[in-house]
Design an enzyme around this catalytic site. Structure first.
Site, PDB file in Angstrom:
ATOM      1  N   ASN A   1     127.594 109.588  -8.605  1.00  0.00           N
ATOM      2  CA  ASN A   1     128.281 108.712  -7.410  1.00  0.00           C
ATOM      3  C   ASN A   1     129.628 108.023  -8.072  1.00  0.00           C
ATOM      4  O   ASN A   1     129.562 107.225  -8.639  1.00  0.00           O
ATOM      5  CB  ASN A   1     127.421 107.645  -6.854  1.00  0.00           C
TER       6      ASN A   1
ATOM      7  N   HIS B   1     123.496  99.102   8.306  1.00  0.00           N
ATOM      8  CA  HIS B   1     123.747  99.142   7.076  1.00  0.00           C
ATOM      9  C   HIS B   1     124.752  97.769   6.632  1.00  0.00           C
ATOM     10  O   HIS B   1     125.725  97.904   6.956  1.00  0.00           O
ATOM     11  CB  HIS B   1     124.434 100.214   6.443  1.00  0.00           C
ATOM     12  N   LEU B   2     124.033  96.680   5.899  1.00  0.00           N
ATOM     13  CA  LEU B   2     124.873  95.626   5.749  1.00  0.00           C
ATOM     14  C   LEU B   2     124.837  95.366   4.141  1.00  0.00           C
ATOM     15  O   LEU B   2     124.002  94.846   3.505  1.00  0.00           O
ATOM     16  CB  LEU B   2     124.136  94.292   6.495  1.00  0.00           C
TER      17      LEU B   2
ATOM     18  N   ASN C   1     128.367  95.382   1.036  1.00  0.00           N
ATOM     19  CA  ASN C   1     129.586  94.921   0.921  1.00  0.00           C
ATOM     20  C   ASN C   1     130.557  95.307   2.023  1.00  0.00           C
ATOM     21  O   ASN C   1     131.295  94.756   2.655  1.00  0.00           O
ATOM     22  CB  ASN C   1     130.394  95.163  -0.453  1.00  0.00           C
TER      23      ASN C   1
ATOM     24  N   ARG D   1     136.308  92.899   4.439  1.00  0.00           N
ATOM     25  CA  ARG D   1     137.222  93.587   5.354  1.00  0.00           C
ATOM     26  C   ARG D   1     136.921  93.017   6.513  1.00  0.00           C
ATOM     27  O   ARG D   1     136.069  92.240   6.923  1.00  0.00           O
ATOM     28  CB  ARG D   1     136.806  95.085   5.356  1.00  0.00           C
TER      29      ARG D   1
ATOM     30  N   ASP E   1     130.238  87.267  -0.929  1.00  0.00           N
ATOM     31  CA  ASP E   1     128.856  87.331  -1.285  1.00  0.00           C
ATOM     32  C   ASP E   1     128.072  86.415  -0.581  1.00  0.00           C
ATOM     33  O   ASP E   1     127.899  85.437  -0.642  1.00  0.00           O
ATOM     34  CB  ASP E   1     128.669  86.872  -2.937  1.00  0.00           C
TER      35      ASP E   1
ATOM     36  N   ARG F   1     124.818  85.762  -0.588  1.00  0.00           N
ATOM     37  CA  ARG F   1     123.791  84.839  -1.128  1.00  0.00           C
ATOM     38  C   ARG F   1     124.484  83.704  -1.506  1.00  0.00           C
ATOM     39  O   ARG F   1     124.129  82.406  -1.035  1.00  0.00           O
ATOM     40  CB  ARG F   1     123.304  85.597  -2.289  1.00  0.00           C
TER      41      ARG F   1
ATOM     42  N   GLY G   1     122.065  95.533   0.921  1.00  0.00           N
ATOM     43  CA  GLY G   1     121.791  94.265   0.095  1.00  0.00           C
ATOM     44  C   GLY G   1     121.643  92.872   1.070  1.00  0.00           C
ATOM     45  O   GLY G   1     120.617  92.346   1.058  1.00  0.00           O
ATOM     46  N   ILE G   2     122.635  92.906   2.243  1.00  0.00           N
ATOM     47  CA  ILE G   2     122.508  91.858   3.083  1.00  0.00           C
ATOM     48  C   ILE G   2     120.989  92.278   4.107  1.00  0.00           C
ATOM     49  O   ILE G   2     120.353  91.374   4.449  1.00  0.00           O
ATOM     50  CB  ILE G   2     123.631  91.514   3.912  1.00  0.00           C
TER      51      ILE G   2
ATOM     52  N   GLU H   1     118.600  93.817   3.691  1.00  0.00           N
ATOM     53  CA  GLU H   1     117.353  93.927   3.134  1.00  0.00           C
ATOM     54  C   GLU H   1     116.612  92.706   2.750  1.00  0.00           C
ATOM     55  O   GLU H   1     115.650  92.417   2.813  1.00  0.00           O
ATOM     56  CB  GLU H   1     117.443  95.003   1.833  1.00  0.00           C
TER      57      GLU H   1
ATOM     58  N   GLU I   1     120.274 106.085  -1.037  1.00  0.00           N
ATOM     59  CA  GLU I   1     121.148 107.173  -0.666  1.00  0.00           C
ATOM     60  C   GLU I   1     121.094 108.018  -1.781  1.00  0.00           C
ATOM     61  O   GLU I   1     121.388 109.505  -1.718  1.00  0.00           O
ATOM     62  CB  GLU I   1     122.637 106.452  -0.815  1.00  0.00           C
TER      63      GLU I   1
END
Ligand code: ADP
Length: 395
Positions: A9, A203-204, A206, A236, A277, A279, A325-326, A328, A380
């Protein structure tokens, strides 16, 4: 080990490797970052030692160094059985994963105009692996391919049709590998088949996108010609009034600066003025930093509006799924988002949400919710490994 699949990747300045065996077990993973910079860095996961790279190492040098290190540490056989590559843009040429040959390489190159930061580095990774493993079958899996089932009403912009015909201007959608995984994994958890399952997949990470999936197929998605459209993201902006471009130009801002601001200085970072970020934003908000609290509010409100928009493409909804990441990890984002959607009948259980559905097979909805709500970790790399196995008949 009988068979193994290497997943490659390549990001604009990074390279990630993952190695799977024939039973879909992940045997090893490795990462190189800050490529083409003086401080390029590489390591093997679950191993505290770094992997030496030449200063300013490129994708090819990083691949060579990581493969040698994996072999030295006996984490990888001499050669994998097949290699799967992630490619961001397949345009309208690629509707599914393909075995790579020189024609495919040419076609990926032809799509580079639509993804100038991503397709050239994916090609660098493909070429480096073909040099290193000339006899091993290699396949390409595209982020756009899953969305090729969108109907014209969902993929065309309301522009003069020549723009589509002559310049390929249309909505392509991205994160397709992750949304495809959600379609299959949600169906499995719901005890259904993908072909009879309809979900909304958020899908959350970056980058953020949301997709309506009807009977296993993508029918609408929030990202468009580029990954800039749609939801608020880390840096973005997501949707803005297209009139903004002319307005900023009238204030003397050159186009490359507008591009830079909308892609790299907006979103959560732009609103909070502090960080992209989630968090850290939650910590800042908890300590009274109002712009951070506002960034979270705007993020969740836009997401809620898009959940509503995705329902226009579905005649049934088997689940709303959160991932990335967010998605989950942030119970706050899920709770805030769904608080806007009570009218549609969404309701989540506070305790199950707090535990990210870990004790309930991902389920977090309250018993009186009209729809199941699931939290599912994305994978993925596994999708790419499965596609490589399917095309080279391994698993
Ligand atoms: P990428 O798109 O780069 O793969 P990820 O999917 O890893 O990104 O998502 C990164 C985002 O997930 C960051 O905003 C990060 O703050 C957020 N995140 C990770 N863990 C948590 C957590 N425990 N709570 C809130 N947000 C989190």
């Amino acid at each position: 080990m009988k068979q193994s699949i290497l997943v490659v990747n390549c990001g604009s300045s990074s390279l990630k490797l993952a190695l799977f065996d024939e039973n879909e077990n992940k045997l090893a993973s490795a990462l190189a970052e800050r490529l083409n910079r003086k401080d390029a860095f590489a390591r093997i996961d679950d191993d505290n030692r770094t992997v030496a790279l030449p200063d300013g190492a490129n994708h090819k040098q990083a691949l060579q160094a990581l493969v040698s290190a994996l072999r030295e540490r006996q984490l990888m056989p001499r050669s994998p059985t097949s290699i799967g590559h992630r490619v961001v843009h397949g345009g309208e040429t690629f509707r599914e994963a393909v075995l790579i040959d020189s024609k495919v390489i040419g076609a990926i190159n032809d799509c580079a105009g639509l993804a100038p930061l991503h397709n050239p580095v994916a090609l660098a990774g493909i070429e480096a692996s073909r040099e290193q493993f000339p006899d091993i079958p290699q396949i390409a899996v595209f982020d756009t391919a899953y969305h090729q089932t969108l109907a014209p009403r969902a993929y065309l912009y309301a522009l003069p049709e020549a723009y589509y015909r002559d310049w390929s201007v249309r909505r392509y959608g991205f994160h397709g590998i992750s949304h495809f995984f959600m379609a299959n994994e949600a169906a499995r958890r719901l005890g259904k088949t993908p072909a009879t399952t309809s979900i909304i997949s958020a899908h959350l990470g970056n980058g953020c996108s949301i997709t309506a999936i009807r009977d296993g197929l993508s029918v609408d998605t929030s990202m468009g010609l580029t990954p800039l459209e749609g939801l608020v993201m880390g840096t973005r902006s997501g949707d803005v009034d297209p009139g903004l471009f002319g307005y900023l130009a009238s204030r003397g801002m050159p186009l490359n600066e507008v591009h830079e601001v909308l892609n790299h200085k907006s979103g959560l970072l732009g609103i909070s003025g502090q960080t992209n970020d989630m968090r850290s934003l939650c910590d800042l908000a908890d300590h009274g930093h109002e712009p951070s609290a506002l960034a979270i509010e705007i993020f969740c409100f836009r997401l809620a509006k898009y959940v509503g928009a995705m329902m226009a493409s579905l005649s049934q909804l088997d689940a709303l799924v959160f991932t990335g990441g967010i998605g989950e990890n942030s119970s706050r984002v899920r709770e805030k988002t769904l608080s806007h959607l009570r009218l549609l009948g969404f309701n989540i259980d506070a305790d199950m949400n707090e535990h990210h559905g870990r004790y309930s097979d991902g389920r977090i909805e309250h018993t009186d919710s009209h729809f199941p709500v699931l939290v599912i970790p994305t994978n993925e790399e596994l999708v790419i490994a499965r596609e490589a196995a399917r095309l080279t008949t391994i698993f």
